[in-house]
Write a protein that holds these residues in place. Sequence first.
Motif, PDB file in Angstrom:
ATOM      1  N   TRP A   7     -54.132 -74.112  76.069  1.00 36.86           N
ATOM      2  CA  TRP A   7     -53.210 -74.950  75.113  1.00 36.86           C
ATOM      3  C   TRP A   7     -51.832 -74.964  75.839  1.00 36.86           C
ATOM      4  N   ALA A   8     -51.332 -73.567  75.964  1.00 30.36           N
ATOM      5  CA  ALA A   8     -49.965 -73.578  76.420  1.00 30.36           C
ATOM      6  C   ALA A   8     -49.753 -74.365  77.603  1.00 30.36           C
ATOM      7  N   GLU A  17     -49.286 -75.638  67.627  1.00 26.11           N
ATOM      8  CA  GLU A  17     -50.155 -75.740  66.395  1.00 26.11           C
ATOM      9  C   GLU A  17     -51.746 -75.090  66.868  1.00 26.11           C
ATOM     10  N   LYS A  18     -52.168 -75.560  67.829  1.00 27.96           N
ATOM     11  CA  LYS A  18     -53.427 -75.258  68.251  1.00 27.96           C
ATOM     12  C   LYS A  18     -53.428 -73.705  68.661  1.00 27.96           C
ATOM     13  N   ALA A  19     -52.341 -73.376  69.315  1.00 25.29           N
ATOM     14  CA  ALA A  19     -52.277 -71.987  69.901  1.00 25.29           C
ATOM     15  C   ALA A  19     -52.211 -70.782  68.544  1.00 25.29           C
ATOM     16  N   THR A  46     -48.205 -65.679  74.667  1.00 24.06           N
ATOM     17  CA  THR A  46     -48.993 -66.921  74.975  1.00 24.06           C
ATOM     18  C   THR A  46     -48.867 -68.023  73.948  1.00 24.06           C
ATOM     19  N   CYS A  47     -49.049 -67.718  72.777  1.00 25.06           N
ATOM     20  CA  CYS A  47     -48.585 -68.619  71.598  1.00 25.06           C
ATOM     21  C   CYS A  47     -47.106 -68.981  71.578  1.00 25.06           C
ATOM     22  N   ILE A  48     -46.486 -68.056  71.975  1.00 28.20           N
ATOM     23  CA  ILE A  48     -44.798 -68.414  72.022  1.00 28.20           C
ATOM     24  C   ILE A  48     -44.812 -69.589  73.235  1.00 28.20           C
ATOM     25  N   LYS A  49     -45.479 -69.458  74.485  1.00 26.99           N
ATOM     26  CA  LYS A  49     -45.238 -70.225  75.423  1.00 26.99           C
ATOM     27  C   LYS A  49     -46.006 -71.467  75.081  1.00 26.99           C
ATOM     28  N   ALA A  50     -46.993 -71.574  74.257  1.00 29.41           N
ATOM     29  CA  ALA A  50     -47.601 -72.773  73.906  1.00 29.41           C
ATOM     30  C   ALA A  50     -46.409 -73.863  73.179  1.00 29.41           C
ATOM     31  N   TRP A  51     -45.725 -73.068  72.221  1.00 31.74           N
ATOM     32  CA  TRP A  51     -44.739 -73.693  71.507  1.00 31.74           C
ATOM     33  C   TRP A  51     -43.724 -74.211  72.467  1.00 31.74           C
ATOM     34  N   LYS A  62     -40.459 -72.810  65.786  1.00 31.37           N
ATOM     35  CA  LYS A  62     -41.653 -72.216  65.641  1.00 31.37           C
ATOM     36  C   LYS A  62     -41.965 -71.032  66.545  1.00 31.37           C
ATOM     37  N   ALA A  63     -41.447 -71.222  67.805  1.00 30.23           N
ATOM     38  CA  ALA A  63     -41.685 -70.178  68.839  1.00 30.23           C
ATOM     39  C   ALA A  63     -41.028 -68.845  68.376  1.00 30.23           C
TER      40      ALA A  63
END
Length: 112
Positions: A7-8, A17-19, A46-51, A62-63
């Motif tokens: 996702w990222a 959102e998906k991450a 990785t979630c931060i990177k996705a944002w 959001k990040a």
Amino acid sequence: NSVIDAWARSGSPLAGEKAEALLQRMKELSMLPEYDIRPDTISFNTCIKAWCNSKSPNAAIKAGEVLSLLETHPKYAKRDTMVTVRPTKLSYNTVINAYAKSMEPDATPKIY
């Protein structure tokens, strides 16, 4: 972590959102004894990177929220012990990058 990373890398406006939903699911599964799964620093980063890569208008905010959660040093069960997850330099640098990419005119003051 691989799906969060996919996702990222997708560049989709829904990536963040998906991450984050996958990160939440990992947290939920970590509480169930039948699953040996838990988020780690890589999951959060990785979630931060996705944002950061999502091109969503509120991506930087959001990040930063994911980073704030990581700064609470969450603990997750790993067999008979607890694992503490902490932010790294990459965590902070990725959030800074998200603000740098942000189109928000007042993004800079939000960094600190």
